[in-house]
Design a protein around this motif. Structure first.
Motif, mmCIF file in Angstrom:
data_model
loop_
_atom_site.group_PDB
_atom_site.id
_atom_site.type_symbol
_atom_site.label_atom_id
_atom_site.label_comp_id
_atom_site.label_asym_id
_atom_site.label_seq_id
_atom_site.Cartn_x
_atom_site.Cartn_y
_atom_site.Cartn_z
ATOM 1 N N LEU A 170 -14.845 -31.179 -28.344
ATOM 2 C CA LEU A 170 -15.278 -30.257 -29.393
ATOM 3 C C LEU A 170 -16.394 -29.386 -28.840
ATOM 4 C CD1 LEU A 170 -15.372 -32.541 -32.565
ATOM 5 C CD2 LEU A 170 -14.231 -30.334 -32.466
ATOM 6 N N ASN A 171 -16.195 -28.066 -28.905
ATOM 7 C CA ASN A 171 -17.226 -27.114 -28.479
ATOM 8 C C ASN A 171 -17.317 -26.003 -29.521
ATOM 9 O OD1 ASN A 171 -18.355 -27.822 -25.741
ATOM 10 N ND2 ASN A 171 -16.164 -27.957 -25.290
ATOM 11 N N PRO A 172 -18.027 -26.245 -30.620
ATOM 12 C CA PRO A 172 -18.013 -25.297 -31.738
ATOM 13 C C PRO A 172 -18.752 -23.990 -31.426
ATOM 14 C CG PRO A 172 -18.794 -27.481 -32.416
ATOM 15 C CD PRO A 172 -18.807 -27.449 -30.926
ATOM 16 N N HIS A 224 -12.677 -37.859 -38.627
ATOM 17 C CA HIS A 224 -13.300 -36.931 -39.561
ATOM 18 C C HIS A 224 -14.308 -36.099 -38.760
ATOM 19 C CE1 HIS A 224 -11.520 -39.616 -42.478
ATOM 20 N NE2 HIS A 224 -12.190 -40.626 -41.926
ATOM 21 N N VAL A 225 -14.202 -34.791 -38.891
ATOM 22 C CA VAL A 225 -15.025 -33.871 -38.109
ATOM 23 C C VAL A 225 -15.826 -32.995 -39.053
ATOM 24 C CG1 VAL A 225 -15.006 -31.965 -36.446
ATOM 25 C CG2 VAL A 225 -13.333 -33.828 -36.222
ATOM 26 N N SER A 226 -17.091 -32.801 -38.740
ATOM 27 C CA SER A 226 -17.946 -31.882 -39.480
ATOM 28 C C SER A 226 -18.693 -31.024 -38.465
ATOM 29 C CB SER A 226 -18.946 -32.648 -40.353
ATOM 30 O OG SER A 226 -19.797 -31.756 -41.043
ATOM 31 N N ALA A 227 -18.629 -29.695 -38.652
ATOM 32 C CA ALA A 227 -19.240 -28.796 -37.670
ATOM 33 C C ALA A 227 -19.973 -27.671 -38.374
ATOM 34 C CB ALA A 227 -18.182 -28.228 -36.726
ATOM 35 N N THR A 228 -21.088 -27.297 -37.787
ATOM 36 C CA THR A 228 -21.870 -26.151 -38.245
ATOM 37 C C THR A 228 -22.389 -25.426 -37.009
ATOM 38 O OG1 THR A 228 -22.605 -27.423 -40.166
ATOM 39 C CG2 THR A 228 -23.808 -25.400 -39.675
ATOM 40 N N GLY A 229 -22.167 -24.110 -36.967
ATOM 41 C CA GLY A 229 -22.672 -23.350 -35.831
ATOM 42 C C GLY A 229 -22.124 -23.861 -34.522
ATOM 43 N N GLU A 230 -22.999 -24.375 -33.655
ATOM 44 C CA GLU A 230 -22.582 -24.847 -32.345
ATOM 45 C C GLU A 230 -22.770 -26.348 -32.174
ATOM 46 O OE1 GLU A 230 -24.219 -22.526 -29.207
ATOM 47 O OE2 GLU A 230 -23.034 -20.752 -29.752
ATOM 48 N N SER A 236 -16.564 -38.903 -36.806
ATOM 49 C CA SER A 236 -16.542 -40.320 -37.181
ATOM 50 C C SER A 236 -15.107 -40.818 -37.139
ATOM 51 C CB SER A 236 -17.133 -40.524 -38.579
ATOM 52 O OG SER A 236 -16.382 -39.832 -39.564
ATOM 53 N N GLY A 237 -14.955 -42.121 -36.983
ATOM 54 C CA GLY A 237 -13.637 -42.738 -36.944
ATOM 55 C C GLY A 237 -13.027 -42.845 -35.563
ATOM 56 N N MET A 238 -13.792 -42.474 -34.523
ATOM 57 C CA MET A 238 -13.234 -42.520 -33.165
ATOM 58 C C MET A 238 -13.044 -43.968 -32.719
ATOM 59 S SD MET A 238 -13.176 -39.536 -31.064
ATOM 60 C CE MET A 238 -13.976 -40.015 -29.556
ATOM 61 N N PRO A 239 -11.863 -44.321 -32.183
ATOM 62 C CA PRO A 239 -11.690 -45.656 -31.602
ATOM 63 C C PRO A 239 -12.680 -45.877 -30.461
ATOM 64 C CG PRO A 239 -9.568 -44.569 -31.890
ATOM 65 C CD PRO A 239 -10.630 -43.529 -32.153
ATOM 66 N N GLY A 240 -13.046 -47.114 -30.240
ATOM 67 C CA GLY A 240 -14.082 -47.426 -29.257
ATOM 68 C C GLY A 240 -13.732 -47.083 -27.836
ATOM 69 N N ASP A 241 -12.424 -47.000 -27.516
ATOM 70 C CA ASP A 241 -12.043 -46.712 -26.127
ATOM 71 C C ASP A 241 -11.759 -45.233 -25.896
ATOM 72 O OD1 ASP A 241 -9.789 -46.717 -27.704
ATOM 73 O OD2 ASP A 241 -8.510 -47.713 -26.216
ATOM 74 N N TRP A 242 -12.117 -44.378 -26.871
ATOM 75 C CA TRP A 242 -11.959 -42.930 -26.688
ATOM 76 C C TRP A 242 -13.231 -42.329 -26.110
ATOM 77 C CZ3 TRP A 242 -8.635 -39.167 -29.761
ATOM 78 C CH2 TRP A 242 -7.367 -39.729 -30.035
ATOM 79 N N THR A 243 -13.072 -41.192 -25.463
ATOM 80 C CA THR A 243 -14.202 -40.442 -24.918
ATOM 81 C C THR A 243 -14.392 -39.170 -25.713
ATOM 82 O OG1 THR A 243 -13.762 -41.268 -22.692
ATOM 83 C CG2 THR A 243 -15.141 -39.304 -22.875
ATOM 84 N N LEU A 244 -15.627 -38.895 -26.063
ATOM 85 C CA LEU A 244 -15.971 -37.681 -26.804
ATOM 86 C C LEU A 244 -16.670 -36.723 -25.849
ATOM 87 C CD1 LEU A 244 -15.908 -36.476 -29.681
ATOM 88 C CD2 LEU A 244 -18.141 -37.499 -30.067
ATOM 89 N N GLU A 245 -16.166 -35.470 -25.776
ATOM 90 C CA GLU A 245 -16.692 -34.497 -24.833
ATOM 91 C C GLU A 245 -17.091 -33.224 -25.561
ATOM 92 O OE1 GLU A 245 -13.520 -33.909 -22.101
ATOM 93 O OE2 GLU A 245 -13.680 -35.897 -21.184
ATOM 94 N N GLY A 246 -18.051 -32.497 -24.966
ATOM 95 C CA GLY A 246 -18.440 -31.213 -25.502
ATOM 96 C C GLY A 246 -19.722 -31.273 -26.299
ATOM 97 N N ARG A 247 -19.948 -30.246 -27.135
ATOM 98 C CA ARG A 247 -21.158 -30.169 -27.961
ATOM 99 C C ARG A 247 -20.900 -30.875 -29.284
ATOM 100 N NH1 ARG A 247 -20.552 -25.088 -26.300
ATOM 101 N NH2 ARG A 247 -19.941 -24.410 -28.394
ATOM 102 N N CYS A 248 -20.940 -32.201 -29.239
ATOM 103 C CA CYS A 248 -20.657 -32.995 -30.426
ATOM 104 C C CYS A 248 -21.249 -34.384 -30.236
ATOM 105 C CB CYS A 248 -19.151 -33.100 -30.662
ATOM 106 S SG CYS A 248 -18.228 -33.633 -29.208
ATOM 107 N N GLN A 249 -21.327 -35.104 -31.337
ATOM 108 C CA GLN A 249 -21.838 -36.463 -31.265
ATOM 109 C C GLN A 249 -21.100 -37.344 -32.255
ATOM 110 O OE1 GLN A 249 -25.989 -36.308 -32.220
ATOM 111 N NE2 GLN A 249 -25.641 -35.899 -34.401
ATOM 112 N N ALA A 250 -21.095 -38.636 -31.944
ATOM 113 C CA ALA A 250 -20.418 -39.603 -32.802
ATOM 114 C C ALA A 250 -21.329 -40.032 -33.930
ATOM 115 C CB ALA A 250 -19.996 -40.814 -31.977
ATOM 116 N N GLN A 251 -20.723 -40.398 -35.062
ATOM 117 C CA GLN A 251 -21.503 -40.819 -36.224
ATOM 118 C C GLN A 251 -21.510 -42.317 -36.419
ATOM 119 O OE1 GLN A 251 -20.251 -38.690 -39.757
ATOM 120 N NE2 GLN A 251 -22.095 -37.480 -39.707
#
Length: 720
Positions: free
Chosen positions: A660-662, A684-690, A695-710
């Protein structure tokens, strides 16, 4: 935000007026659609009608009160397949007001049901002679579109309480009309003589059933059934339940997204024998059928809602993929269908029910297959489609003249231009001269590039390293040759095409922006191209012109030479955001998107197929194109591509990662995606600006970009 008067926002949840600028009301449910005026009448001698499977089943449907047409008050469409027409009886001579309200509630679904209710608002009983005039011509869709019909004259008989109409020339098509409240049924007319007590109501329900191949079609509704319980309503609710919910703080964007979901649900067609393979029709009124290019691009744009639509589209097109050589229909082994028609004149108009005259559906098929896999479609279903993808690539290899995929029609009955700008004058040079065939379009080379890379990724994932290496090498060579052959260094844009002599067709068009979308453009060219696309010659303030205003063939009221197509602008925005690192790309993408949404607000929340390309500073609101389809599939899906692109949303379910790179416009506020289904994961994704949270990411997934897990099951914040 582009300059100009602020649009009027819709109220949240407000039903869309299903009415074009010419006063025509369009309702649609799969292969059934209806065109009428604002009173609900299908007027004889017009293009109005109830259409089913590419034939007009009803050419006259006119309601009269005491011999007079009722007065229109309003039209509201709670769904794309249903409408309520509010009418009144004309006031009696010498009176200003009427005390009789007439409500026509119409529902489509492999037929038509209309409930007519008379409300007597007066203090004494009123006598009414109510009549409904019905006729049919069973004309082919193309004949209606081109005005080559008589408009009526079907054989009419009365059997019991039913009015039966039959096609006197061919006999295989017909319809039955039946009604409650005991009408007098005459050939071509139903009549009720009614007395409505004061402050009381009277109602009748009328049902139209088509007959095709001498078999009566079973409607997707039952007499007396509430709208919410009907087949079309259940289908659209199932679509909504299975789809991602996308919401935005911005009222206009939020309502446009609701309209997109509603229309894409109504435009879906399902073969009764294969109900799990939905595909989307291209658009109402004239393209309510499978179109290779349109259906594929729409399915691509709609992936954030549902991957099932893309998979069903691929499976349907694979079943109809070319198997033999037929110059009349332009069928060739491996070629993907352009258009499917089942009307009475299909063989005469297209040379057959299946027509293959398109150059871009075949590479788009392969590219969508790869994207479907990345979005989490079932691996077994993807593997089953690999033979069709390989046959498509073989067709591309055979059709590449001088190293580029080009087209030339096989006979004089085929389409002259076979890219998305398929009007006869759609491809021309800067002076306005038409290009000569064979023609190699710039954006089509980008589609081929994307197709080869998609198939290479699938090959690598499934253990075929040799094929993966070969296709990646082909893609790299194509990218290099494309830059050399199509780039115009003295102009700063790509030639729209190479012609039959190999010369560059040098007009500045939106096709060049679609090259950004496919990724075939090197960064050094992208930086210059962004500047050209940002000019007033291309940016109308409401979207990107198909042809720059300083080109020889420019006409803002043309179909492809200066108009604005929402899907085209959305693809340009997606391309610009793919090159977000290039100076000016994000700013232009935001400007184009905000302008397009302002146009959507001006059209009542529903983007049409196209509109005129006048500058916003010259004419505001945007000027409609007179025969634009609405709803139209890829225009309906365009807002979904805008949201996906500004989120920088790139899932890779097999690789168990999400990027995710908003770059959301500030005017949008917060955008939320709820129940985004990616394979077995629901996010579930929530984004504002950049910035964005997931939330809801399985534990063995990787999250990349300008985002963070909840939540604690996901990876920690990562900035790319």
């Amino acid at each position: 935000m582009t300059e100009g008067p602020a649009p009027t926002a819709l109220n949240a949840g407000e039903p869309v007026m299903s009415q074009a600028g010419n006063g025509t009301v369009t309702l649609v449910d799969g292969s059934t659609f209806c065109l009428s005026n604002t009173t609900g009448d299908v007027e004889l001698g017009t293009s109005h009608g109830l259409f089913y499977r590419d034939a007009r089943m009803v050419s006259r449907w006119e309601l009269r009160l005491d011999g007079q047409p009722p007065h229109a008050l309003s039209v509201v469409a709670p769904e794309a397949f249903a409408a309520r027409f509010m009418l009144r009886r004309p006031p009696k001579p010498g009176q200003a007001d009427s005390t009789l309200l007439v409500v026509r509630e119409r529902l489509l679904g492999d037929g038509l049901r209309e409930t007519i209710t008379l409300h007597n608002l007066g203090r004494e009983a009123t006598a009414v002679s109510l009549s409904l005039h019905v006729d049919a011509d069973f004309a082919d869709l193309f004949a209606v579109k081109e005005g080559r019909t008589s408009g009526g004259g079907a054989d009419a008989t009365v059997v019991g309480a039913e009015l039966l109409l039959w096609d006197r020339s061919r006999g295989a098509r017909g319809l039955s009309v039946s009604a409650s409240a005991e009408p007098t049924v005459l050939p071509g007319e139903l009549v009720w003589r009614v007395v409505v007590p004061p402050q009381q109501v009277w109602t009748t329900e009328i049902v139209v059933q088509p007959t095709v191949a001498n078999l009566r079609v079973q409607p997707r509704f039952h007499p007396g059934e509430h709208l919410e319980s009907s087949g079309p309503a259940r289908t659209i609710q199932a679509w909504r339940d299975a789809s991602t919910t996308i919401e935005a703080d911005d009222v206009v964007l939020d309502n446009v997204l609701r309209c997109s979901e509603r229309d894409l649900g109504a435009l879906q067609i399902r073969d009764p024998s294969l109900p799990d393979r939905p595909f989307v029709a291209a658009g109402a009124p004239w393209f309510m059928t499978l179109f290779g290019r349109d259906s594929l691009l729409t399915a691509w744009m709609a992936l954030p809602l549902d991957t099932g639509l893309a998979l069903g589209t691929l499976q349907t097109l694979a079943d109809k993929q070319g198997r033999r050589v037929d110059p009349v229909t332009e069928e060739e082994p491996g070629r993907v269908l352009h258009e499917l028609r089942v009307g009475p004149d299909s063989n005469r108009v297209l040379g057959g029910s299946h027509y293959y005259g398109t150059v871009d559906a075949t590479p788009l098929f392969v590219a969508l297959l790869g994207e479907c896999w990345r979005w989490g479609a079932d691996e077994a279903e993807i593997r089953a489609l690999l033979p069709a993808a390989d046959a498509a690539l073989e067709w591309i290899d055979r059709s590449c003249g001088a190293g580029f995929l080009a087209y030339r029609r096989s006979t004089d009955v085929g389409l002259i231009n076979q890219g998305w700008k398929d009007s006869f004058d759609g491809i021309n040079d800067a002076a306005g001269r038409l290009a000569s065939s064979p023609i190699a379009l710039c954006e089509v080379q980008g589609y081929v590039y994307a197709a080869w890379l998609a198939r290479a990724e699938l090959a690598e994932a499934f253990g075929d390293t040799e094929t993966a290496v070969r296709l990646r090498e082909q893609a790299a060579k194509l990218r290099h040759r494309f830059a050399e052959a199509f780039w115009l260094p003295d102009r700063g844009w790509y030639a729209v095409a190479l012609d039959g002599r190999g010369d560059r067709v040098d007009a500045l068009t939106s096709n060049a922006a679609q090259c950004l979308w496919s990724g075939i453009v090197p960064d050094e060219h992208a930086a210059v191209l962004v500047e050209r696309l940002a000019s007033e010659d291309m940016d109308t303030g409401y979207g990107l012109r198909t042809l720059a205003s300083n080109m020889g063939a420019y006409n803002p009221m043309s179909y492809h030479n200066g108009s604005v197509w929402p899907h085209d602008t959305a693809l340009a925005v997606a391309g610009l955001l793919r090159y977000a690192h290039v100076p000016g790309a994000v700013e232009l993408a935001q400007r184009l998107a905000l302008g397009l949404l302002d146009a959507a607000a001006a059209f009542g929340g529903r983007l049409p197929e196209l509109f005129c390309g006048f500058a916003r500073s010259e004419f505001s609101p945007p000027v409609p194109y007179p025969t634009s389809c609405s709803p139209q599939a890829w225009a309906s899906a365009a807002p979904l591509l805008l949201v996906r692109s500004f989120l920088g949303l790139r899932p890779h379910v097999p690789g168990r990662r999400l990027e995710l790179n908003p770059h959301l416009p500030s005017a949008w506020g917060t955008v939320k995606l709820t129940d985004l289904r990616l394979g077995n994961a629901t996010l579930h994704v929530s984004a504002t600006g950049e910035s964005a949270t997931v939330s809801g990411m399985p534990g063995d997934w990787t999250l990349e970009g300008r985002c963070q897990a909840q939540d604690s099951t996901t990876q920690p914040e990562h900035h790319g």
